[in-house]
Enzyme design. Structure first.
Site, PDB file in Angstrom:
ATOM      1  N   GLY A  43      44.549  39.540  31.447  1.00 10.24           N
ATOM      2  CA  GLY A  43      45.278  38.906  32.536  1.00 10.24           C
ATOM      3  C   GLY A  43      46.408  39.724  33.136  1.00 10.24           C
ATOM      4  CG  HIS A  70      35.010  46.940  41.695  1.00 12.64           C
ATOM      5  ND1 HIS A  70      34.250  46.412  40.667  1.00 12.64           N
ATOM      6  CD2 HIS A  70      34.619  48.231  41.836  1.00 12.64           C
ATOM      7  CE1 HIS A  70      33.425  47.344  40.217  1.00 12.64           C
ATOM      8  NE2 HIS A  70      33.636  48.460  40.902  1.00 12.64           N
TER       9      HIS A  70
END
Length: 203
Positions: free
Chosen positions: A12, A110
């Site tokens: 995270g 990404h």
């Protein structure tokens, strides 16, 4: 106020960048309505709870089949009536029904300069392993809208990061996070929240 759902699978760190961005006001007019993970052991859920955010685990392991999981994920997101879904290291293929319902309102980060090292099989360290194996001198990260393909949606932001002599997949991953991912994702959300980027209409 832009209401967002953040979907995560691991540590995270990108979620933390969003939380910090909202706190320090580099992300304006935005609130995190819910953090959802497919992995009950994800540290991202602890990050969410420590910031007093709603944290939910919906794991494929708890459903008879993928269709049941997909339905549960869509239902849970619908409960929060969010404006934007942010994929911040979410390692599950997004259900078609979710993509259709939230068309133009899902973004993904990404860890490469799309169209390099993206698509099926390119995630996490695998992206950086492939970049080093190919011998590229520059890599980076991309924020893009999510469509029915894999990393094929319209590109919103990109940032280049230099590959250095002696890099390992781990050191390269860390540099791409620090120099690109943690900057791009908050920037993209802020652009959307401030109306500089148009989102698809709610269905």
């Amino acid at each position: 106020m832009l209401k967002i759902a953040v979907l995560v699978s691991g540590g995270g760190t990108n979620l933390q960048a969003i939380i910090d961005g909202i706190k320090n006001r580099t992300i304006m007019n935005t609130e995190i309505s819910v953090v959802i993970s497919n992995n009950e052991g994800a540290f991202a859920l602890e990050r969410a709870r420590s910031s007093r955010l709603e944290a939910v685990c919906i794991s494929p392991k708890n459903y008879e089949d993928r269709e049941s999981f997909n339905e549960a994920l869509l239902k849970k997101i619908d409960e929060y009536n969010v404006d934007l879904i942010v994929l911040a290291g979410f390692l599950v293929k997004i259900p078609e029904k979710l993509v259709e319902k939230y068309e133009g309102r899902i973004i993904n980060i990404h860890p490469s300069l799309i169209p390099s090292f993206c698509g099926v099989g390119y995630y996490g360290l695998k992206v950086h392993e492939a970049a080093l194996a190919r011998g590229v001198k520059v890599t980076g990260a991309t924020v893009h809208f999510v469509d029915s393909g894999m990393d094929t949606g319209p590109i919103l932001l990109q940032k280049a990061v230099c590959v250095e002599e002696g890099d390992t997949p781990q050191t390269l991953q860390r540099r791409v996070m620090e120099q690109a991912e943690w900057q791009l994702l908050p920037q993209a959300i802020n652009m959307i929240a401030s109306g500089k980027v148009f989102l698809g209409s709610k269905k």
